[in-house]
Every structure is written in C-alpha cells, then in structure tokens.
Design a protein around this motif. Sequence first.
Motif, short mmCIF file in Angstrom:
data_model
loop_
_atom_site.label_atom_id
_atom_site.label_comp_id
_atom_site.label_asym_id
_atom_site.label_seq_id
_atom_site.Cartn_x
_atom_site.Cartn_y
_atom_site.Cartn_z
N CYS A 1 -4.50 0.79 -7.72
CA CYS A 1 -5.34 0.52 -6.55
C CYS A 1 -6.08 1.77 -6.11
O CYS A 1 -5.57 2.89 -6.24
N ASP A 2 -7.29 1.56 -5.56
CA ASP A 2 -8.00 2.60 -4.83
C ASP A 2 -7.78 2.36 -3.34
O ASP A 2 -7.88 1.21 -2.88
N VAL A 3 -7.50 3.41 -2.60
CA VAL A 3 -7.23 3.29 -1.17
C VAL A 3 -8.19 4.17 -0.39
O VAL A 3 -8.46 5.31 -0.77
N ALA A 4 -8.73 3.63 0.71
CA ALA A 4 -9.54 4.42 1.63
C ALA A 4 -9.51 3.72 2.99
O ALA A 4 -9.45 2.49 3.07
N ASP A 5 -9.51 4.53 4.05
CA ASP A 5 -9.52 4.01 5.42
C ASP A 5 -8.38 3.03 5.67
O ASP A 5 -8.52 2.05 6.39
N GLY A 6 -7.23 3.29 5.03
CA GLY A 6 -6.06 2.46 5.28
C GLY A 6 -6.11 1.08 4.66
O GLY A 6 -5.28 0.22 4.99
N ARG A 7 -7.02 0.85 3.75
CA ARG A 7 -7.15 -0.47 3.09
C ARG A 7 -7.30 -0.29 1.58
O ARG A 7 -7.74 0.75 1.10
N ILE A 8 -6.95 -1.36 0.84
CA ILE A 8 -7.16 -1.38 -0.60
C ILE A 8 -8.62 -1.70 -0.87
O ILE A 8 -9.12 -2.76 -0.48
N GLN B 1 -1.04 6.95 0.96
CA GLN B 1 -1.65 6.20 -0.14
C GLN B 1 -0.59 5.51 -0.98
O GLN B 1 -0.71 4.34 -1.34
N ARG B 2 0.48 6.23 -1.28
CA ARG B 2 1.56 5.68 -2.10
C ARG B 2 2.26 4.53 -1.39
O ARG B 2 2.50 3.48 -1.99
N GLU B 3 2.56 4.71 -0.09
CA GLU B 3 3.26 3.67 0.66
C GLU B 3 2.41 2.41 0.80
O GLU B 3 2.92 1.29 0.67
#
Length: 298
Positions: free
Chosen positions: A274-281, A181-183
């Motif tokens: 940012c919110d991250v899920a499934d490898g996307r913003i 998530q951080r990267e």
Amino acid sequence: MNQDDGTEVFEEHRPVLDGVAYRMLGRVADAEDVVQEAWLRWSSADRGRVREPRAYLVRVTTRLAIDRLRQVQARKETYVGPWLPEPLLTDLAPGSAREREDGAERAVLAESVSLAVLVVLESLSPLERAVFVLREAFGFPYAEIAEVLERSEPAVRQLAGRARRHVDERKPRFEVDPRQQRELTQGFLRAAIDGDLEALLGLLAPEARLVADSAGRAKAPRQILFGADKVGRFLAAVGPQGRMPSFDYRFLEINGSQGLLATVDGVPDTLFLCDVADGRIQSVYVVRNPDKIARFAG
C-alpha cells in the motif's frame, strides 16, 4: 592485482551495483544478470590500470542496465494487464551499507526503492532513469554521472532536472511517520483479510486505486480500479479469511514498506502493498504473477 584481490574489490562494491541495477530495471533477475555481466567484465579487465574501481564498476553496471532496460521495455509491450516492478524483500534494499543508516539518507534510499517510485521511473527514458538513480538514490556528483553516461555535465544536469520534475509530479506523497504508516497498512490489510468493507472504506482515500499484476496467470483485475468504493468492494469480495482456510498470511518489509504475503501450503500466492498519505490508503498493489513472488517462499 591477483584474482582474489579482484573478487574482494568487486564484493566491496556489489551492494551499490545491486542497488543501481535493481532501481534501473525493477526486476531482480535482470538486475542479477547485469551485475554478473559486470563481474565478468571486471574479472577480465586490466585491473592494474583501473584507478577508481567503484567508478569503473558503476559505469559498467549502469551502461549494461541501460542496454537491458531497452530490451525489457519491448517485453512489457506484450504483458497481460498492468505491469509492476518485481517486489524486493528489504532491510531496506540493495545498497545496504547506506540504507542501514538512520535519518534523511535512509529515507531517500527507502523512497527510491519504493514500488510507487519504481512505477513512476518506468515512464522515464533510460538515460533519465540512470541519472535519477545515480543522483537521487546514491548521490553521485553530476561530473561523475556525466563520465558514466559519456555526456556533458550540462546535459546531465538537464536530464536530472527533467527526471526530478517528472517524478515529483507523479509520485504519491508518503506518510512522514514510518510507524504510523506501518500500523495503518497492517490495519487495512487485516480488514481486507476479514472482508470488512466498512473498515476498508474508512481507510481508503476517496480517489484510491488498485493495481494488480498477474501477467494473466492468476485471477486479478486486468484494468486499474479507481475509487474507494470499487477498491473496497473488490478486496472485501476476495479477502474473507473464512472463505480461504488454506491461506496463511505474514507481514514483510517489501521495498521499504509494510507488505502482506498470502501463501498456500508455503507457496506464495498474493502479495499486497500500500501507499499511504494523509492518514489514508492511496494505492493498493496486488502482485500475483508467480515469477515475481516465488522468492518469498519459506
């Protein structure tokens, strides 16, 4: 019990009180006011008759926060543009003794202070929000919450179920791996700084949205932007570092997640999260209201 004892006991429980108040109100100044008022009531109470100081202090703080929440809701009705909770520099957040722990408890506490969840909590009633915070973030038993709110335990369980369903339906899914998530967030924010539209579109979910909070005091969209193309093009247009030579950038942990602060001559100008899920913003939050980011100076 003397005054020194009262101070020591209050400070022992302050992290929990700070955590409850901030999650209830979403604004640091309001949370600080509530905790200060709780201290005044504690300092003037007959503490010798208080058998459980933690329960007493949480009860006072929660009731004060409910009253303050009802007041600030009226204030938000006249707010210019979207409203976001005031960002909080975290390690992870108020309630720190438990939030420094590893594992599932830490993850739950981090999620409960995330900007995305705090936004969802805004749509709960004050009582539902209190029950959710006390139960989900701090693990209070239903019987104790019932005493805090002066409601029956069945009523509290009903409020808890309704609040939990509401949050589950509306909160975004979070990336399981914090490092990933951080990267991903850092890569996305660097692409925004560089104005790299192609990279931005590759990192944004198709249904991504951008929410900007400026209170009308800085340039920012006054409506939520929906869709990767609109979000990406907006960020590419405003972000190129070459057009903003006086800006400095630094990454911070904000509300339990990676954020980027842009400053001008040391003065905070814009905060990105940012919110991250499934490898996307999935969502981009842009905070430009000076009152909400002034604490990040220096």
